[in-house]
Design a protein around this motif. Structure first.
Motif, mmCIF file in Angstrom:
data_model
loop_
_atom_site.group_PDB
_atom_site.id
_atom_site.type_symbol
_atom_site.label_atom_id
_atom_site.label_comp_id
_atom_site.label_asym_id
_atom_site.label_seq_id
_atom_site.Cartn_x
_atom_site.Cartn_y
_atom_site.Cartn_z
ATOM 1 N N VAL A 45 0.854 -1.178 0.000
ATOM 2 C CA VAL A 45 0.000 0.000 0.000
ATOM 3 C C VAL A 45 0.896 1.236 0.000
ATOM 4 C CG1 VAL A 45 -0.256 0.101 2.523
ATOM 5 C CG2 VAL A 45 -2.082 0.968 1.093
ATOM 6 N N TYR A 46 0.505 2.215 -0.784
ATOM 7 C CA TYR A 46 1.137 3.538 -0.739
ATOM 8 C C TYR A 46 0.102 4.523 -0.225
ATOM 9 C CZ TYR A 46 5.183 2.150 -3.611
ATOM 10 O OH TYR A 46 6.334 1.553 -4.086
ATOM 11 N N LEU A 47 0.531 5.419 0.658
ATOM 12 C CA LEU A 47 -0.368 6.448 1.180
ATOM 13 C C LEU A 47 0.025 7.803 0.604
ATOM 14 C CD1 LEU A 47 -0.649 5.277 4.886
ATOM 15 C CD2 LEU A 47 -2.171 4.782 2.953
ATOM 16 N N LEU A 48 -0.973 8.573 0.243
ATOM 17 C CA LEU A 48 -0.718 9.872 -0.378
ATOM 18 C C LEU A 48 -0.478 10.926 0.698
ATOM 19 C CD1 LEU A 48 -0.587 11.368 -3.087
ATOM 20 C CD2 LEU A 48 -3.057 11.796 -2.862
ATOM 21 N N GLY A 50 0.491 14.775 0.616
ATOM 22 C CA GLY A 50 0.706 15.907 -0.288
ATOM 23 C C GLY A 50 0.767 15.399 -1.709
ATOM 24 N N ASP A 51 1.910 15.662 -2.377
ATOM 25 C CA ASP A 51 2.078 15.240 -3.772
ATOM 26 C C ASP A 51 2.960 14.002 -3.892
ATOM 27 O OD1 ASP A 51 0.488 17.141 -4.827
ATOM 28 O OD2 ASP A 51 2.107 18.591 -5.155
ATOM 29 N N THR A 52 3.085 13.262 -2.800
ATOM 30 C CA THR A 52 3.990 12.113 -2.797
ATOM 31 C C THR A 52 3.275 10.868 -2.278
ATOM 32 O OG1 THR A 52 5.823 13.616 -2.312
ATOM 33 C CG2 THR A 52 6.232 11.283 -1.953
ATOM 34 N N LEU A 53 3.513 9.755 -2.956
ATOM 35 C CA LEU A 53 3.033 8.471 -2.450
ATOM 36 C C LEU A 53 4.126 7.884 -1.556
ATOM 37 C CD1 LEU A 53 1.513 7.137 -5.771
ATOM 38 C CD2 LEU A 53 0.245 7.364 -3.614
ATOM 39 N N VAL A 54 3.774 7.552 -0.345
ATOM 40 C CA VAL A 54 4.740 7.040 0.619
ATOM 41 C C VAL A 54 4.413 5.570 0.893
ATOM 42 C CG1 VAL A 54 5.686 7.318 2.939
ATOM 43 C CG2 VAL A 54 4.954 9.337 1.635
ATOM 44 N N LEU A 55 5.436 4.732 0.765
ATOM 45 C CA LEU A 55 5.216 3.299 0.937
ATOM 46 C C LEU A 55 4.793 2.960 2.365
ATOM 47 C CD1 LEU A 55 5.417 0.439 -0.302
ATOM 48 C CD2 LEU A 55 7.835 0.405 0.388
ATOM 49 N N GLY A 56 3.741 2.182 2.475
ATOM 50 C CA GLY A 56 3.286 1.673 3.760
ATOM 51 C C GLY A 56 3.618 0.191 3.849
ATOM 52 N N LYS A 61 9.717 -8.413 -1.919
ATOM 53 C CA LYS A 61 11.093 -7.910 -1.819
ATOM 54 C C LYS A 61 11.095 -6.417 -1.522
ATOM 55 C CE LYS A 61 13.052 -10.912 -5.332
ATOM 56 N NZ LYS A 61 13.408 -10.853 -6.741
ATOM 57 N N PRO A 62 12.063 -5.949 -0.746
ATOM 58 C CA PRO A 62 12.158 -4.505 -0.510
ATOM 59 C C PRO A 62 12.291 -3.756 -1.840
ATOM 60 C CG PRO A 62 13.666 -5.695 0.925
ATOM 61 C CD PRO A 62 13.095 -6.709 -0.033
ATOM 62 N N THR A 63 11.652 -2.594 -1.915
ATOM 63 C CA THR A 63 11.730 -1.782 -3.131
ATOM 64 C C THR A 63 12.432 -0.464 -2.831
ATOM 65 O OG1 THR A 63 10.454 -0.564 -4.772
ATOM 66 C CG2 THR A 63 9.377 -0.911 -2.651
ATOM 67 N N GLU A 64 13.134 0.056 -3.833
ATOM 68 C CA GLU A 64 13.762 1.372 -3.645
ATOM 69 C C GLU A 64 12.726 2.481 -3.802
ATOM 70 O OE1 GLU A 64 15.863 2.568 -7.764
ATOM 71 O OE2 GLU A 64 16.287 0.522 -7.101
ATOM 72 N N HIS A 65 11.552 2.137 -4.324
ATOM 73 C CA HIS A 65 10.529 3.166 -4.574
ATOM 74 C C HIS A 65 9.654 3.350 -3.343
ATOM 75 C CE1 HIS A 65 11.912 3.242 -8.623
ATOM 76 N NE2 HIS A 65 11.679 1.947 -8.762
ATOM 77 N N THR A 66 10.260 3.956 -2.324
ATOM 78 C CA THR A 66 9.524 4.162 -1.074
ATOM 79 C C THR A 66 8.756 5.484 -1.100
ATOM 80 O OG1 THR A 66 11.500 5.122 -0.106
ATOM 81 C CG2 THR A 66 11.122 2.774 0.293
ATOM 82 N N ARG A 67 9.161 6.394 -1.990
ATOM 83 C CA ARG A 67 8.446 7.676 -2.159
ATOM 84 C C ARG A 67 8.329 7.944 -3.653
ATOM 85 N NH1 ARG A 67 8.296 10.695 2.503
ATOM 86 N NH2 ARG A 67 8.031 12.605 1.332
ATOM 87 N N ILE A 68 7.096 8.057 -4.129
ATOM 88 C CA ILE A 68 6.871 8.235 -5.566
ATOM 89 C C ILE A 68 6.075 9.533 -5.776
ATOM 90 C CG2 ILE A 68 5.804 7.257 -7.636
ATOM 91 C CD1 ILE A 68 6.076 4.476 -6.378
#
Ligand code: SME
Length: 151
Positions: A45-48, A50-56, A61-68
Protein backbone atom coordinates in the motif's frame (compact mmCIF):
# COMPACT_ATOMS: atom_id res chain seq x y z
CA UNK A 1 -5.42 -17.89 5.61
CA UNK A 2 -7.98 -17.68 2.83
CA UNK A 3 -7.86 -16.42 -0.73
CA UNK A 4 -11.64 -16.31 -1.15
CA UNK A 5 -12.63 -12.74 -2.08
CA UNK A 6 -15.72 -12.60 0.14
CA UNK A 7 -13.74 -13.92 3.09
CA UNK A 8 -10.94 -11.40 2.54
CA UNK A 9 -13.37 -8.47 2.34
CA UNK A 10 -15.23 -9.70 5.45
CA UNK A 11 -11.95 -10.09 7.35
CA UNK A 12 -10.83 -6.56 6.45
CA UNK A 13 -14.24 -5.17 7.43
CA UNK A 14 -14.03 -6.95 10.78
CA UNK A 15 -10.51 -5.62 11.40
CA UNK A 16 -11.66 -2.05 10.80
CA UNK A 17 -14.76 -2.44 12.93
CA UNK A 18 -12.83 -3.98 15.82
CA UNK A 19 -12.57 -1.51 18.70
CA UNK A 20 -9.16 0.13 18.93
CA UNK A 21 -7.94 -1.01 15.52
CA UNK A 22 -4.97 1.08 14.43
CA UNK A 23 -4.67 2.15 10.81
CA UNK A 24 -1.17 0.71 10.41
CA UNK A 25 -2.19 -2.60 11.89
CA UNK A 26 -5.25 -2.91 9.65
CA UNK A 27 -3.23 -2.00 6.55
CA UNK A 28 -0.51 -4.50 7.44
CA UNK A 29 -2.99 -7.33 8.05
CA UNK A 30 -5.10 -6.54 4.97
CA UNK A 31 -2.00 -6.56 2.75
CA UNK A 32 -0.87 -9.84 4.31
CA UNK A 33 -4.24 -11.41 3.42
CA UNK A 34 -4.11 -10.21 -0.18
CA UNK A 35 -0.49 -11.31 -0.57
CA UNK A 36 -1.60 -14.93 -0.15
CA UNK A 37 -3.34 -14.85 -3.51
CA UNK A 38 -1.93 -16.67 -6.47
CA UNK A 39 0.38 -14.49 -8.57
CA UNK A 40 0.54 -11.65 -6.03
CA UNK A 41 4.33 -11.54 -5.86
CA UNK A 42 4.63 -8.05 -4.38
CA UNK A 43 1.64 -6.60 -2.54
CA UNK A 44 1.67 -3.26 -0.80
CA UNK A 45 0.00 0.00 0.00
CA UNK A 46 1.14 3.54 -0.74
CA UNK A 47 -0.37 6.45 1.18
CA UNK A 48 -0.72 9.87 -0.38
CA UNK A 49 1.04 12.63 1.57
CA UNK A 50 0.71 15.91 -0.29
CA UNK A 51 2.08 15.24 -3.77
CA UNK A 52 3.99 12.11 -2.80
CA UNK A 53 3.03 8.47 -2.45
CA UNK A 54 4.74 7.04 0.62
CA UNK A 55 5.22 3.30 0.94
CA UNK A 56 3.29 1.67 3.76
CA UNK A 57 3.06 -2.01 4.68
CA UNK A 58 4.02 -4.48 1.96
CA UNK A 59 4.80 -8.15 1.43
CA UNK A 60 7.57 -8.96 -1.05
CA UNK A 61 11.09 -7.91 -1.82
CA UNK A 62 12.16 -4.51 -0.51
CA UNK A 63 11.73 -1.78 -3.13
CA UNK A 64 13.76 1.37 -3.65
CA UNK A 65 10.53 3.17 -4.57
CA UNK A 66 9.52 4.16 -1.07
CA UNK A 67 8.45 7.68 -2.16
CA UNK A 68 6.87 8.24 -5.57
CA UNK A 69 5.90 11.72 -6.79
CA UNK A 70 2.37 12.02 -8.18
CA UNK A 71 2.64 11.64 -11.96
CA UNK A 72 5.63 9.27 -11.92
CA UNK A 73 5.45 5.57 -12.74
CA UNK A 74 2.27 3.53 -12.76
CA UNK A 75 1.56 4.41 -9.14
CA UNK A 76 1.95 8.15 -9.55
CA UNK A 77 0.04 8.17 -12.83
CA UNK A 78 -2.96 6.47 -11.21
CA UNK A 79 -3.20 9.35 -8.72
CA UNK A 80 -2.53 12.08 -11.30
CA UNK A 81 -5.20 10.69 -13.61
CA UNK A 82 -7.46 9.66 -10.73
CA UNK A 83 -8.15 6.15 -11.95
CA UNK A 84 -7.08 2.58 -11.36
CA UNK A 85 -4.52 1.04 -13.70
CA UNK A 86 -3.91 -2.52 -14.86
CA UNK A 87 -0.71 -3.16 -16.82
CA UNK A 88 -0.68 -6.52 -18.59
CA UNK A 89 2.98 -6.31 -19.60
CA UNK A 90 5.21 -3.79 -17.86
CA UNK A 91 8.02 -4.33 -20.39
CA UNK A 92 5.89 -2.40 -22.90
CA UNK A 93 5.67 0.68 -20.69
CA UNK A 94 7.91 3.76 -20.71
CA UNK A 95 6.65 5.43 -17.55
CA UNK A 96 7.38 2.47 -15.31
CA UNK A 97 9.40 2.28 -12.08
CA UNK A 98 10.81 -1.22 -11.77
CA UNK A 99 10.39 -2.67 -8.32
CA UNK A 100 11.89 -5.99 -9.28
CA UNK A 101 13.39 -7.26 -12.53
CA UNK A 102 11.02 -10.23 -12.39
CA UNK A 103 7.84 -8.14 -12.43
CA UNK A 104 5.72 -8.56 -15.55
CA UNK A 105 2.29 -7.16 -14.69
CA UNK A 106 0.87 -4.72 -12.18
CA UNK A 107 -2.44 -3.48 -10.81
CA UNK A 108 -3.00 -0.23 -8.92
CA UNK A 109 -6.35 0.44 -7.25
CA UNK A 110 -6.95 3.77 -5.54
CA UNK A 111 -8.08 4.03 -1.94
CA UNK A 112 -10.55 6.86 -2.23
CA UNK A 113 -13.82 8.34 -1.12
CA UNK A 114 -15.43 10.28 -3.93
CA UNK A 115 -12.89 12.84 -5.08
CA UNK A 116 -10.54 12.34 -2.17
CA UNK A 117 -7.64 9.95 -2.75
CA UNK A 118 -5.92 8.57 0.35
CA UNK A 119 -3.54 6.13 -1.31
CA UNK A 120 -3.54 2.94 -3.31
CA UNK A 121 -3.15 -0.81 -3.25
CA UNK A 122 -0.34 -1.87 -5.60
CA UNK A 123 0.22 -5.49 -6.64
CA UNK A 124 2.98 -6.82 -8.91
CA UNK A 125 3.14 -10.23 -10.48
CA UNK A 126 5.99 -12.10 -12.10
CA UNK A 127 3.51 -13.32 -14.74
CA UNK A 128 2.21 -11.25 -17.65
CA UNK A 129 -1.56 -10.55 -17.61
CA UNK A 130 -1.88 -11.84 -14.06
CA UNK A 131 -4.70 -9.46 -13.09
CA UNK A 132 -8.25 -9.77 -14.38
CA UNK A 133 -11.70 -8.52 -13.47
CA UNK A 134 -11.87 -10.69 -10.36
CA UNK A 135 -8.71 -9.11 -9.00
CA UNK A 136 -9.90 -5.60 -9.81
CA UNK A 137 -13.26 -6.25 -8.15
CA UNK A 138 -11.64 -7.70 -5.05
CA UNK A 139 -9.12 -4.86 -4.72
CA UNK A 140 -11.88 -2.28 -5.24
CA UNK A 141 -13.89 -3.82 -2.41
CA UNK A 142 -10.87 -3.95 -0.10
CA UNK A 143 -9.90 -0.38 -1.04
CA UNK A 144 -13.45 0.78 -0.23
CA UNK A 145 -13.12 -0.75 3.23
CA UNK A 146 -9.65 0.74 3.74
CA UNK A 147 -10.96 4.19 2.80
CA UNK A 148 -12.97 4.06 6.03
CA UNK A 149 -9.65 4.32 7.94
CA UNK A 150 -9.24 7.88 6.69
CA UNK A 151 -11.19 10.83 8.03
N1 SME B 1 5.99 -0.19 -10.48
C1 SME B 1 5.55 0.96 -9.73
C2 SME B 1 6.50 1.27 -8.59
C3 SME B 1 6.17 0.60 -7.34
S1 SME B 1 6.86 -0.94 -7.25
O1 SME B 1 6.18 -1.75 -8.27
C4 SME B 1 6.57 -1.63 -5.78
C5 SME B 1 5.39 2.15 -10.63
O2 SME B 1 5.74 2.10 -11.80
O3 SME B 1 4.91 3.17 -10.16
Amino acid sequence: MTCDPDAIVAAVRDMIDAPGASRDDVLRRAIALLAERDGYDWTGVYLLEGDTLVLGPYVGKPTEHTRIPVGRGVCGTAVAERHDIVVDDVTKLDNYLACSLETRSEIVVLIRRGDRIFGQIDVDSDRTRAFGDDDRRLLLRVAAELARLFA
